[in-house]
Design a protein around this motif. Structure first.
Motif, PDB file in Angstrom:
ATOM      1  N   TRP A  27      28.893  60.377  40.018  1.00 47.70           N
ATOM      2  CA  TRP A  27      30.292  60.492  40.455  1.00 47.70           C
ATOM      3  C   TRP A  27      30.356  60.334  41.972  1.00 47.70           C
ATOM      4  O   TRP A  27      29.535  60.880  42.688  1.00 47.70           O
ATOM      5  CB  TRP A  27      30.869  61.853  40.069  1.00 47.70           C
ATOM      6  CG  TRP A  27      30.942  62.086  38.590  1.00 47.70           C
ATOM      7  CD1 TRP A  27      30.068  62.796  37.832  1.00 47.70           C
ATOM      8  CD2 TRP A  27      31.954  61.611  37.693  1.00 47.70           C
ATOM      9  NE1 TRP A  27      30.464  62.791  36.509  1.00 47.70           N
ATOM     10  CE2 TRP A  27      31.609  62.073  36.402  1.00 47.70           C
ATOM     11  CE3 TRP A  27      33.111  60.844  37.856  1.00 47.70           C
ATOM     12  CZ2 TRP A  27      32.383  61.792  35.275  1.00 47.70           C
ATOM     13  CZ3 TRP A  27      33.883  60.567  36.733  1.00 47.70           C
ATOM     14  CH2 TRP A  27      33.517  61.034  35.468  1.00 47.70           C
ATOM     15  N   LYS A  28      31.369  59.609  42.451  1.00 52.63           N
ATOM     16  CA  LYS A  28      31.568  59.456  43.894  1.00 52.63           C
ATOM     17  C   LYS A  28      32.859  60.176  44.261  1.00 52.63           C
ATOM     18  O   LYS A  28      33.922  59.869  43.704  1.00 52.63           O
ATOM     19  CB  LYS A  28      31.691  57.980  44.264  1.00 52.63           C
ATOM     20  CG  LYS A  28      30.408  57.206  43.999  1.00 52.63           C
ATOM     21  CD  LYS A  28      30.627  55.720  44.248  1.00 52.63           C
ATOM     22  CE  LYS A  28      29.403  54.940  43.797  1.00 52.63           C
ATOM     23  NZ  LYS A  28      29.712  53.573  43.424  1.00 52.63           N
ATOM     24  N   ILE A  29      32.774  61.101  45.217  1.00 56.38           N
ATOM     25  CA  ILE A  29      33.983  61.854  45.602  1.00 56.38           C
ATOM     26  C   ILE A  29      34.918  60.941  46.395  1.00 56.38           C
ATOM     27  O   ILE A  29      34.491  60.237  47.306  1.00 56.38           O
ATOM     28  CB  ILE A  29      33.603  63.102  46.415  1.00 56.38           C
ATOM     29  CG1 ILE A  29      32.936  64.121  45.491  1.00 56.38           C
ATOM     30  CG2 ILE A  29      34.829  63.721  47.077  1.00 56.38           C
ATOM     31  CD1 ILE A  29      32.519  65.412  46.121  1.00 56.38           C
ATOM     32  N   CYS A  30      36.197  60.925  46.017  1.00 57.15           N
ATOM     33  CA  CYS A  30      37.165  60.094  46.745  1.00 57.15           C
ATOM     34  C   CYS A  30      38.263  60.931  47.393  1.00 57.15           C
ATOM     35  O   CYS A  30      39.010  60.441  48.221  1.00 57.15           O
ATOM     36  CB  CYS A  30      37.772  59.034  45.836  1.00 57.15           C
ATOM     37  SG  CYS A  30      38.496  59.656  44.316  1.00 57.15           S
ATOM     38  N   ARG A  31      38.351  62.209  47.028  1.00 54.48           N
ATOM     39  CA  ARG A  31      39.371  63.062  47.656  1.00 54.48           C
ATOM     40  C   ARG A  31      38.961  64.520  47.487  1.00 54.48           C
ATOM     41  O   ARG A  31      38.560  64.927  46.405  1.00 54.48           O
ATOM     42  CB  ARG A  31      40.727  62.815  46.992  1.00 54.48           C
ATOM     43  CG  ARG A  31      41.882  63.419  47.773  1.00 54.48           C
ATOM     44  CD  ARG A  31      43.204  63.058  47.133  1.00 54.48           C
ATOM     45  NE  ARG A  31      44.291  63.596  47.912  1.00 54.48           N
ATOM     46  CZ  ARG A  31      45.194  62.887  48.559  1.00 54.48           C
ATOM     47  NH1 ARG A  31      45.153  61.579  48.521  1.00 54.48           N
ATOM     48  NH2 ARG A  31      46.158  63.460  49.241  1.00 54.48           N
ATOM     49  N   GLU A  32      39.077  65.281  48.567  1.00 55.83           N
ATOM     50  CA  GLU A  32      38.768  66.714  48.515  1.00 55.83           C
ATOM     51  C   GLU A  32      39.741  67.476  49.386  1.00 55.83           C
ATOM     52  O   GLU A  32      40.144  67.001  50.436  1.00 55.83           O
ATOM     53  CB  GLU A  32      37.342  66.964  49.052  1.00 55.83           C
ATOM     54  CG  GLU A  32      36.274  66.957  47.998  1.00 55.83           C
ATOM     55  CD  GLU A  32      34.920  67.372  48.552  1.00 55.83           C
ATOM     56  OE1 GLU A  32      34.290  68.246  47.936  1.00 55.83           O
ATOM     57  OE2 GLU A  32      34.501  66.841  49.589  1.00 55.83           O
ATOM     58  N   SER A  37      38.516  68.827  43.991  1.00 52.23           N
ATOM     59  CA  SER A  37      37.793  67.584  44.284  1.00 52.23           C
ATOM     60  C   SER A  37      38.112  66.547  43.218  1.00 52.23           C
ATOM     61  O   SER A  37      38.232  66.872  42.033  1.00 52.23           O
ATOM     62  CB  SER A  37      36.286  67.826  44.367  1.00 52.23           C
ATOM     63  OG  SER A  37      35.757  68.013  43.082  1.00 52.23           O
ATOM     64  N   SER A  39      36.755  62.784  41.903  1.00 54.16           N
ATOM     65  CA  SER A  39      35.691  61.799  42.022  1.00 54.16           C
ATOM     66  C   SER A  39      35.885  60.706  40.979  1.00 54.16           C
ATOM     67  O   SER A  39      36.720  60.830  40.076  1.00 54.16           O
ATOM     68  CB  SER A  39      34.317  62.462  41.891  1.00 54.16           C
ATOM     69  OG  SER A  39      34.289  63.339  40.793  1.00 54.16           O
ATOM     70  N   TRP A  40      35.127  59.641  41.099  1.00 52.12           N
ATOM     71  CA  TRP A  40      35.312  58.511  40.200  1.00 52.12           C
ATOM     72  C   TRP A  40      33.986  57.818  39.931  1.00 52.12           C
ATOM     73  O   TRP A  40      33.004  58.016  40.642  1.00 52.12           O
ATOM     74  CB  TRP A  40      36.302  57.498  40.789  1.00 52.12           C
ATOM     75  CG  TRP A  40      35.745  56.780  41.980  1.00 52.12           C
ATOM     76  CD1 TRP A  40      35.715  57.231  43.272  1.00 52.12           C
ATOM     77  CD2 TRP A  40      35.100  55.495  41.999  1.00 52.12           C
ATOM     78  NE1 TRP A  40      35.102  56.327  44.089  1.00 52.12           N
ATOM     79  CE2 TRP A  40      34.713  55.250  43.328  1.00 52.12           C
ATOM     80  CE3 TRP A  40      34.811  54.549  41.015  1.00 52.12           C
ATOM     81  CZ2 TRP A  40      34.061  54.077  43.702  1.00 52.12           C
ATOM     82  CZ3 TRP A  40      34.157  53.389  41.389  1.00 52.12           C
ATOM     83  CH2 TRP A  40      33.799  53.151  42.712  1.00 52.12           C
ATOM     84  N   TYR A  51      38.297  58.746  36.353  1.00 55.47           N
ATOM     85  CA  TYR A  51      38.469  59.752  37.412  1.00 55.47           C
ATOM     86  C   TYR A  51      38.242  61.150  36.852  1.00 55.47           C
ATOM     87  O   TYR A  51      38.631  61.442  35.720  1.00 55.47           O
ATOM     88  CB  TYR A  51      39.884  59.675  37.997  1.00 55.47           C
ATOM     89  CG  TYR A  51      40.120  58.432  38.812  1.00 55.47           C
ATOM     90  CD1 TYR A  51      39.766  58.381  40.160  1.00 55.47           C
ATOM     91  CD2 TYR A  51      40.683  57.297  38.232  1.00 55.47           C
ATOM     92  CE1 TYR A  51      39.974  57.233  40.911  1.00 55.47           C
ATOM     93  CE2 TYR A  51      40.891  56.141  38.971  1.00 55.47           C
ATOM     94  CZ  TYR A  51      40.539  56.120  40.311  1.00 55.47           C
ATOM     95  OH  TYR A  51      40.726  54.975  41.047  1.00 55.47           O
ATOM     96  N   PRO A 194      43.783  59.046  42.754  1.00 56.37           N
ATOM     97  CA  PRO A 194      43.305  60.251  43.456  1.00 56.37           C
ATOM     98  C   PRO A 194      44.455  61.076  44.034  1.00 56.37           C
ATOM     99  O   PRO A 194      44.445  62.304  43.987  1.00 56.37           O
ATOM    100  CB  PRO A 194      42.414  59.680  44.572  1.00 56.37           C
ATOM    101  CG  PRO A 194      41.979  58.345  44.055  1.00 56.37           C
ATOM    102  CD  PRO A 194      43.135  57.826  43.259  1.00 56.37           C
TER     103      PRO A 194
END
Length: 213
Positions: A27-32, A37, A39-40, A51, A194
């Motif tokens: 998973w890649k975090i795109c918004r926190e 959090s 991720s996608w 997502y 996101p």
């Protein structure tokens, strides 16, 4: 929809949802922010993204579920700005149905109103977790409607999980995997999800606060 086919399909979706939940890699975090959090990772279901949102919400799993559960006349349409209509097209069992969800225009009207027809299974687990598990289906009682672009939800849903040692809190894990259809630029879709998922958590948190007050 044939009940046997519906049961089989929904079991497969619930199994996929558990796999998504257990898989913590790739998973890649795109918004926190604000304890949430998003991720996608690339979807294996369609040429888009899967997502995953996660955040702790004030309230027991039952109380949080009351706000998010997919039922006609439920609370979701009152607080979720991305849902403005929900109806049950076919009730198969008390935990399995075919539903239609409509959404308003979004992203400064770049995304026009959508509707989604889904098979939805509600599952309760021994540890107190409650989950919804959904995927798109076609249904003769719900052809495309004027004014809406028909979108498609690939296996998606949420888990309302108890937080160990903190009885008044719920870990809410959400999965969205949506083909919005139409001719939308990828950049619009990639920025919309996101942001809308973060909004989902903050609006739910406000709804839960009202629930407690």
């Amino acid at each position: 929809m044939d009940p046997t086919l519906a049961a089989q399909m929904s079991e497969e979706v619930a199994e996929k949802m558990l796999q998504y939940r257990r898989d913590s890699s790739s998973w890649k975090i795109c918004r926190e922010g604000n304890g949430v959090s998003v991720s996608w990772r690339p979807s294996v279901e369609f040429p888009g993204n899967l997502y995953r949102g996660e955040g702790v919400v004030l309230g027991t799993p039952e109380e949080v579920w009351e706000c998010v559960k997919p039922v006609a006349g439920g609370l979701r349409v009152k607080w979720d700005e991305n849902v403005n209509g929900f109806e049950v097209i076919q009730s198969i069992t008390d935990t399995l149905c075919v539903s239609r969800t409509s959404t308003p225009s979004a992203a400064m009207k770049l995304i026009s109103p959508r509707d989604f027809v889904d098979l939805v299974l509600i599952r309760k687990y021994e540890d107190g977790t409650i989950s919804s598990n959904a995927t798109h289906v076609e249904h003769p009682l719900c052809p495309p409607k004027p004014g809406f672009v028909r979108g498609f939800n690939h296996p998606c849903g949420c888990f309302c999980e108890p937080v160990p040692g903190e009885p008044g809190k719920t870990n809410l894990v959400t999965f969205f995997q949506t083909d919005l259809s139409g001719y939308l630029p990828k950049s619009v879709v990639d920025s919309f999800f996101p942001r809308s998922m973060a909004g989902f958590y903050s609006n739910l948190q406000k709804a839960m606060k009202q629930f407690h007050d």
